[in-house]
Design an enzyme around this catalytic site. Structure first.
Site, short mmCIF file in Angstrom:
data_model
loop_
_atom_site.label_atom_id
_atom_site.label_comp_id
_atom_site.label_asym_id
_atom_site.label_seq_id
_atom_site.Cartn_x
_atom_site.Cartn_y
_atom_site.Cartn_z
N GLU A 1 26.21 -26.45 15.31
CA GLU A 1 24.83 -26.42 15.82
C GLU A 1 23.82 -25.99 14.78
O GLU A 1 22.64 -26.25 14.92
CB GLU A 1 24.72 -25.56 17.06
N HIS B 1 49.84 -31.73 19.71
CA HIS B 1 49.68 -32.73 20.81
C HIS B 1 48.54 -33.70 20.52
O HIS B 1 47.92 -34.21 21.44
CB HIS B 1 49.43 -31.98 22.13
N CYS C 1 10.70 -26.89 27.60
CA CYS C 1 9.46 -26.71 26.85
C CYS C 1 8.84 -25.40 27.31
O CYS C 1 9.32 -24.75 28.21
CB CYS C 1 8.50 -27.84 27.18
N TRP D 1 10.25 -29.70 23.79
CA TRP D 1 11.60 -30.15 23.46
C TRP D 1 11.73 -31.51 24.14
O TRP D 1 11.72 -31.61 25.37
CB TRP D 1 12.65 -29.17 24.00
N ASN E 1 6.87 -28.65 31.81
CA ASN E 1 8.21 -28.31 31.36
C ASN E 1 9.17 -28.84 32.42
O ASN E 1 9.02 -28.54 33.60
CB ASN E 1 8.38 -26.80 31.22
N GLY E 2 10.14 -29.68 32.01
CA GLY E 2 11.11 -30.18 32.98
C GLY E 2 11.27 -31.68 32.85
O GLY E 2 10.93 -32.28 31.83
N LYS F 1 16.21 -22.79 22.50
CA LYS F 1 16.89 -21.54 22.82
C LYS F 1 17.24 -21.45 24.29
O LYS F 1 18.24 -20.86 24.66
CB LYS F 1 16.00 -20.35 22.44
N ARG G 1 11.73 -22.19 23.20
CA ARG G 1 12.05 -23.16 24.25
C ARG G 1 12.01 -24.60 23.73
O ARG G 1 12.45 -25.51 24.42
CB ARG G 1 11.05 -23.04 25.40
N LYS H 1 29.14 -22.73 16.56
CA LYS H 1 28.18 -22.15 15.61
C LYS H 1 28.00 -23.06 14.40
O LYS H 1 26.90 -23.36 13.98
CB LYS H 1 28.69 -20.77 15.14
N GLU I 1 33.97 -21.05 19.69
CA GLU I 1 32.66 -20.49 19.32
C GLU I 1 32.37 -20.72 17.83
O GLU I 1 31.27 -21.08 17.45
CB GLU I 1 32.60 -19.01 19.66
C1 AGP Z 1 24.44 -20.81 21.57
O1 AGP Z 1 24.64 -20.68 20.15
C2 AGP Z 1 23.80 -22.08 21.94
N1 AGP Z 1 22.53 -22.17 21.33
C3 AGP Z 1 23.84 -22.44 23.40
O2 AGP Z 1 25.12 -22.93 23.61
C4 AGP Z 1 23.58 -21.33 24.45
O3 AGP Z 1 24.63 -20.38 24.41
C5 AGP Z 1 23.58 -21.99 25.83
O4 AGP Z 1 22.51 -22.90 25.87
C6 AGP Z 1 23.45 -20.99 26.98
O5 AGP Z 1 22.20 -20.36 26.91
P1 AGP Z 1 21.97 -19.07 27.83
O6 AGP Z 1 22.95 -18.03 27.37
O7 AGP Z 1 20.55 -18.68 27.59
O8 AGP Z 1 22.22 -19.47 29.25
#
Ligand code: AGP
Length: 607
Positions: free
Chosen positions: A486, A502, A2, A74, A98-99, A602, A27, A483, A479
């Site tokens: 998410e 496999h 948060c 969050w 936050n936490g 983020k 956040r 993408k 990746e």
């Molecule tokens: C990336 O698209 C994601 N939102 C997430 O996996 C992100 O890469 C991950 O949380 C790591 O974040 P950071 O690079 O700020 O450590």
């Protein structure tokens, strides 16, 4: 994770708090709230959902008061609704957090046994009750806060205000970052320097275990035992302007299109294009004497590290041990005395990555950090920062940070290869030339946006997608899947192409498109065999390749995206563009919240 803010101001602070919260929305954005003190009384406005909902509520019912705290959430404990939104009250005490308070159940039971009732399902409310209980037992506000902090276990950054005093703001940090900002006759508390950047760049970061007493006249800092300590003031490099979308619909779209520029900017920090050489960037270790490199990160940053593993091992013959930080931090990995560690993080605040850094620090490893936020916690705790010069990345889905991380990894791998004598001057010049081509090739790849957007409309009809890749295209497959899932919420998995037979091949039928990332390289034929295995079972194939690959692929595809020709070294950087665009346009077509996808944030500052 948060975002929290506190202001002891000269005039009504609610608008400033909202302004700061806008910079912290990355956040978390499940709910938001502000509390102030006016006429000796606490008052608050809270709203479920995005910050705009809170802004509307404040416009209808303004909150007076020259001191206040704010929060953007969050959800960890309790559903994201107004009741669970911060700030939380108990008696004269208001708290934002936050936490995660890990012993919250035990504390909640203790308070319940004394007859305390609870308004919310959150762990944070417990903190307000503990402080309020201390005050009822005769402690002053600061002492009551300090006693309450001693009871907490877990990760927390807190801001606390007290109805009876409009010149007292207490902050505490155990894990997630917290900064004090110095203004003209007013003082600030915030989760990071970006939040405070509209008011000041004059910052002090609390160290782990610190708590602080903030008044208009200034701040004092105390360690966990309560002893007053001095903490240095720094000038923050955080951006003071609020990044906007320009003429793009979403931050993610803007950031995808910024990549040629920011990758070029990042590469020029590490490479001398004119000389065809890698620059002598300072490192906290001598690559020539290393016998092992540990890399750890989370999510997309981890996938950048996975590509880096191929490059360090292939170019510099340097063995790499890489793991996701949430596993590495508890794995008790034995570390070499002649080893080093590199941590990759866009935000520089990811809790698991920070914990892994501290594990390596405790073992005496020299630490490098590839980060995009220069004064983040990970940057501050590393011996050396290798910056990605991507600029602020606002979209929750990482794009330009990823390709800049790759650019840094490629440069460091080349630096290591030169130091270890595994690449000669001629080969170095060729690799630097390839890397210098990257921005242009990314621009070429962006021209595929039209066909990719069309393909995304077809892809959005499926519920499951498989991505395949070999060698450095394997992390790209992971990746691409990350993408897509998410931001579009379509289930997607990435696999090493060779692994298909496999197990995953059992999934293949006409309901599961298979996206194959395969530049025409020395193992391209292997990818062709994999595609034939898919086609033989009615699978639909999307091939992302180059001209030679398109000509050599003897298999019918649902679609083929023909990328510009690229050297093996830089292919992963270029091929990131189509997988980003495919996910983006699929999500836009499906109407999801591209920049702030559900359940995500983020920066993941909790474990
Ligand atoms: C990336 O698209 C994601 N939102 C997430 O996996 C992100 O890469 C991950 O949380 C790591 O974040 P950071 O690079 O700020 O450590």
């Amino acid at each position: 994770m948060c975002g929290i803010v506190g202001i002891v101001g000269r005039s009504d602070v609610a608008p400033q708090i909202v302004d700061a919260l806008k910079r912290l929305e990355y956040r978390g954005y499940d709910s938001a709230g502000v509390a102030t003190i006016s006429g000796g009384r606490l008052a608050r406005r809270r709203a479920e959902g995005k910050l705009g909902n809170l802004e509307r509520k404040l416009a209808e019912e303004p909150l007076p008061g020259r001191i206040g705290i704010g929060h953007t959430r969050w959800a960890t404990h309790g559903v994201p609704n107004e009741t669970n939104a911060h700030p939380h009250f108990s008696g004269e005490v208001a708290v934002v957090h936050n936490g995660i308070i890990e012993n919250f159940a035990e504390l909640r039971a203790e308070l319940a046994a004394e007859g305390q009732e609870f308004e919310s399902q959150t762990d944070t409310e417990i903190v307000a009750h503990l402080v309020s209980r201390g005050m009822r037992q005769g402690l002053g506000p600061v002492e009551a806060a300090h006693e309450a902090l001693k009871r907490l276990r877990g990760a927390f950054a807190l801001a606390i205000i007290f109805a009876g005093d409009d010149d007292l703001l207490v902050g505490a940090r155990s894990g997630p970052p917290l900064a004090v900002g110095y203004g003209e006759g007013e003082m600030y508390l915030g989760s990071d320097a970006i939040a405070l950047s509209p008011f000041t760049s004059n910052i002090t970061y609390l160290e782990d275990g610190d708590w602080t007493v903030v008044r208009r006249s200034g701040a004092t800092f105390h360690n966990a035992e309560g002893h007053e300590v001095s903490r240095k003031r720094t000038r923050s490099s955080a951006v003071s302007f609020f990044v906007d979308k320009g003429n793009h619909r979403h931050f993610m779209e803007k950031e995808i299109w910024e990549q040629p520029d920011v990758v070029s900017h990042t590469l020029s920090h590490y490479l001398d294009f004119a000389e065809g050489k890698v620059r002598n960037v300072r490192t906290p270790f001598d690559f020539a004497s290393l016998d092992r490199l540990t890399i750890s990160a989370c999510g997309t940053a981890y996938l950048a590290g996975l590509v880096g593993k191929y490059w360090f091992e292939r170019l510099a013959k340097l063995p790499v041990d890489i793991d996701v930080a949430s596993e590495f931090r508890y794995r008790e990995a034995p570390l070499s005395k002649n080893g080093a560690a590199i941590f990759i993080s866009q935000s520089g605040e990811t809790a698991d990555t920070l914990a892994s850094l501290r594990y390596c620090r405790a073992a005496g490893s020299p630490i490098g950090a590839i980060v995009n936020v220069g004064d983040s916690t990970i940057a501050r705790e590393a011996d050396m920062v290798f910056p990605t010069l991507a600029g602020p990345e606002i979209g929750v889905a990482s794009t330009k940070a990823f390709t800049c991380q790759l650019a840094v990894m490629a440069s460091l791998a080349l630096m290591a290869a030169r130091a270890r004598g595994t690449v000669d001057t001629e080969a170095e010049r060729e690799f630097v030339r390839q890397l210098a081509e990257t921005p242009r090739l990314m621009s070429e790849a962006l021209k595929l946006e039209g066909p990719i957007e069309k393909l995304s409309h077809r892809l959005s009809k499926y519920r499951h997608v498989l991505y395949l890749g070999r060698d450095t295209s394997f992390p790209l497959a992971l990746e691409g899947a990350l993408k897509l899932k998410e931001i579009s919420y379509i289930h997607a998995e990435g696999y090493a192409s060779g692994e298909l037979k496999h197990g995953p091949i059992a999934l293949i039928d006409e309901t599961m498109p298979v996206i194959v990332i395969a530049p025409h390289d020395r193992i391209f034929e292997k990818s062709v065999s994999n595609m034939q295995e898919v086609a033989a079972r009615g699978g639909k194939i999307v091939l992302i390749t180059d001209r030679k690959g398109a000509e050599a692929a003897t298999v019918e595809t649902m679609d083929t995206l023909v990328m510009p020709d690229a050297g093996d070294l830089v292919a992963p950087i270029i091929y990131a563009v189509p997988v980003q665009l495919l996910a983006y346009h699929t999500a836009v077509f499906m109407g999801t919240d591209v920049d702030q996808p559900r359940n995500l944030a983020k920066s993941v500052t909790v474990e």
